[in-house]
Write a protein that holds these residues in place. Structure first.
Motif, PDB file in Angstrom:
ATOM      1  N   SER A 166      -0.990  12.430   8.696  1.00 21.96           N
ATOM      2  CA  SER A 166      -1.664  11.563   7.725  1.00 21.96           C
ATOM      3  C   SER A 166      -0.643  11.043   6.715  1.00 21.96           C
ATOM      4  O   SER A 166       0.459  11.599   6.581  1.00 21.96           O
ATOM      5  CB  SER A 166      -2.747  12.353   6.989  1.00 21.96           C
ATOM      6  OG  SER A 166      -2.148  13.325   6.136  1.00 21.96           O
ATOM      7  N   LEU A 167      -1.021  10.012   5.983  1.00 18.53           N
ATOM      8  CA  LEU A 167      -0.125   9.482   4.958  1.00 18.53           C
ATOM      9  C   LEU A 167       0.126  10.522   3.872  1.00 18.53           C
ATOM     10  O   LEU A 167       1.219  10.583   3.308  1.00 18.53           O
ATOM     11  CB  LEU A 167      -0.692   8.188   4.364  1.00 18.53           C
ATOM     12  CG  LEU A 167      -0.699   6.987   5.311  1.00 18.53           C
ATOM     13  CD1 LEU A 167      -1.350   5.784   4.635  1.00 18.53           C
ATOM     14  CD2 LEU A 167       0.704   6.640   5.777  1.00 18.53           C
ATOM     15  N   GLU A 168      -0.845  11.351   3.586  1.00 19.16           N
ATOM     16  CA  GLU A 168      -0.653  12.426   2.606  1.00 19.16           C
ATOM     17  C   GLU A 168       0.394  13.429   3.098  1.00 19.16           C
ATOM     18  O   GLU A 168       1.269  13.854   2.338  1.00 19.16           O
ATOM     19  CB  GLU A 168      -1.978  13.128   2.332  1.00 19.16           C
ATOM     20  CG  GLU A 168      -1.903  14.181   1.255  1.00 19.16           C
ATOM     21  CD  GLU A 168      -3.247  14.832   0.962  1.00 19.16           C
ATOM     22  OE1 GLU A 168      -3.235  15.974   0.487  1.00 19.16           O
ATOM     23  OE2 GLU A 168      -4.291  14.201   1.221  1.00 19.16           O
ATOM     24  N   LEU A 204       5.129   6.296  -1.044  1.00 18.20           N
ATOM     25  CA  LEU A 204       5.888   6.549   0.183  1.00 18.20           C
ATOM     26  C   LEU A 204       7.222   5.812   0.180  1.00 18.20           C
ATOM     27  O   LEU A 204       8.196   6.290   0.758  1.00 18.20           O
ATOM     28  CB  LEU A 204       5.080   6.132   1.419  1.00 18.20           C
ATOM     29  CG  LEU A 204       3.780   6.901   1.657  1.00 18.20           C
ATOM     30  CD1 LEU A 204       2.959   6.237   2.742  1.00 18.20           C
ATOM     31  CD2 LEU A 204       4.082   8.345   2.007  1.00 18.20           C
ATOM     32  N   ARG A 220       3.747  11.788   2.889  1.00 13.44           N
ATOM     33  CA  ARG A 220       4.210  11.743   1.497  1.00 13.44           C
ATOM     34  C   ARG A 220       4.807  13.088   1.092  1.00 13.44           C
ATOM     35  O   ARG A 220       5.858  13.150   0.461  1.00 13.44           O
ATOM     36  CB  ARG A 220       3.070  11.354   0.551  1.00 13.44           C
ATOM     37  CG  ARG A 220       3.540  11.219  -0.906  1.00 13.44           C
ATOM     38  CD  ARG A 220       2.438  10.822  -1.855  1.00 13.44           C
ATOM     39  NE  ARG A 220       1.353  11.777  -1.787  1.00 13.44           N
ATOM     40  CZ  ARG A 220       0.065  11.462  -1.849  1.00 13.44           C
ATOM     41  NH1 ARG A 220      -0.308  10.214  -2.011  1.00 13.44           N
ATOM     42  NH2 ARG A 220      -0.864  12.383  -1.781  1.00 13.44           N
ATOM     43  N   SER A 233       2.226   1.815  -3.330  1.00 14.06           N
ATOM     44  CA  SER A 233       1.230   2.341  -4.273  1.00 14.06           C
ATOM     45  C   SER A 233       0.995   3.843  -4.062  1.00 14.06           C
ATOM     46  O   SER A 233       0.638   4.550  -5.002  1.00 14.06           O
ATOM     47  CB  SER A 233      -0.091   1.576  -4.156  1.00 14.06           C
ATOM     48  OG  SER A 233      -0.789   1.941  -2.979  1.00 14.06           O
ATOM     49  N   LEU A 234       1.211   4.321  -2.832  1.00  9.97           N
ATOM     50  CA  LEU A 234       1.051   5.744  -2.528  1.00  9.97           C
ATOM     51  C   LEU A 234       2.312   6.550  -2.840  1.00  9.97           C
ATOM     52  O   LEU A 234       2.297   7.777  -2.772  1.00  9.97           O
ATOM     53  CB  LEU A 234       0.703   5.937  -1.050  1.00  9.97           C
ATOM     54  CG  LEU A 234      -0.639   5.412  -0.575  1.00  9.97           C
ATOM     55  CD1 LEU A 234      -0.798   5.638   0.919  1.00  9.97           C
ATOM     56  CD2 LEU A 234      -1.783   6.049  -1.340  1.00  9.97           C
ATOM     57  N   TYR A 283       0.830  -1.202   0.000  1.00  9.06           N
ATOM     58  CA  TYR A 283       0.000   0.000   0.000  1.00  9.06           C
ATOM     59  C   TYR A 283       0.868   1.257   0.000  1.00  9.06           C
ATOM     60  O   TYR A 283       0.630   2.188  -0.772  1.00  9.06           O
ATOM     61  CB  TYR A 283      -0.950  -0.018   1.204  1.00  9.06           C
ATOM     62  CG  TYR A 283      -1.858   1.178   1.289  1.00  9.06           C
ATOM     63  CD1 TYR A 283      -2.772   1.461   0.270  1.00  9.06           C
ATOM     64  CD2 TYR A 283      -1.807   2.025   2.381  1.00  9.06           C
ATOM     65  CE1 TYR A 283      -3.608   2.557   0.348  1.00  9.06           C
ATOM     66  CE2 TYR A 283      -2.648   3.125   2.468  1.00  9.06           C
ATOM     67  CZ  TYR A 283      -3.540   3.394   1.451  1.00  9.06           C
ATOM     68  OH  TYR A 283      -4.364   4.475   1.528  1.00  9.06           O
ATOM     69  N   TYR A 284       1.866   1.283   0.867  1.00  9.46           N
ATOM     70  CA  TYR A 284       2.782   2.426   0.917  1.00  9.46           C
ATOM     71  C   TYR A 284       3.476   2.624  -0.429  1.00  9.46           C
ATOM     72  O   TYR A 284       3.673   3.753  -0.869  1.00  9.46           O
ATOM     73  CB  TYR A 284       3.837   2.244   1.999  1.00  9.46           C
ATOM     74  CG  TYR A 284       3.335   2.375   3.420  1.00  9.46           C
ATOM     75  CD1 TYR A 284       2.053   2.831   3.725  1.00  9.46           C
ATOM     76  CD2 TYR A 284       4.149   2.036   4.483  1.00  9.46           C
ATOM     77  CE1 TYR A 284       1.614   2.954   5.028  1.00  9.46           C
ATOM     78  CE2 TYR A 284       3.724   2.154   5.798  1.00  9.46           C
ATOM     79  CZ  TYR A 284       2.462   2.611   6.066  1.00  9.46           C
ATOM     80  OH  TYR A 284       2.029   2.727   7.363  1.00  9.46           O
TER      81      TYR A 284
END
Length: 137
Positions: free
Chosen positions: A67-69, A33, A72, A30-31, A27-28
């Protein structure tokens, strides 16, 4: 080539060393990260050892409420060769303001509930027009 292979970690090894589940690592990735550096002939992701540092950073930043955003964005600054400490400081200051606001809201709610409970009365019959008239006043 053997030396390079020793430096690359398979996704299972990354999971074992970092404690981050394989699904989360994918998942990371795909984002954006983290990035795998190569794939084996069988198609398995391979990572350089620096992925462990990034995963540790991501876990710590999430623990601090980012947040993950946001993470990033911070990692993009880092990846462009700049220290992201000023960005992190700004985001943590924003988090602190949000936390202070949440604390105010919770203290207000606590006071309201305490006030309701201080004058509590048990109603023996089922009211016709409300579920519990004490909290529906």
């Amino acid at each position: 080539m053997l030396i390079q292979d020793k430096q690359l970690l398979l996704i299972g090894q990354v999971t074992e060393k970092s404690g981050v589940p394989i699904r989360t690592i994918r998942y990371y990735e795909s984002l954006g990260l983290i990035q795998s550096s190569a794939r084996t002939e069988g198609g398995y992701r391979q990572f350089t050892a620096d992925v462990l540092t990034r995963l540790a950073f991501i876990k710590r930043a999430q623990h601090l409420g980012l947040s993950l955003e946001e993470i990033r964005d911070i990692l993009k600054v880092y990846d462009h060769g700049q220290p992201p400490c000023c960005d992190i400081q700004e985001k943590l200051q924003e988090k602190l303001l949000q936390i202070d606001h949440q604390i105010e809201q919770l203290l207000s709610l606590r006071s309201e509930i305490k006030q309701l409970l201080s004058g509590w009365q048990n109603i023996k019959t089922k009211p016709e027009d409300s579920i519990c008239p004490i909290i529906q006043k």
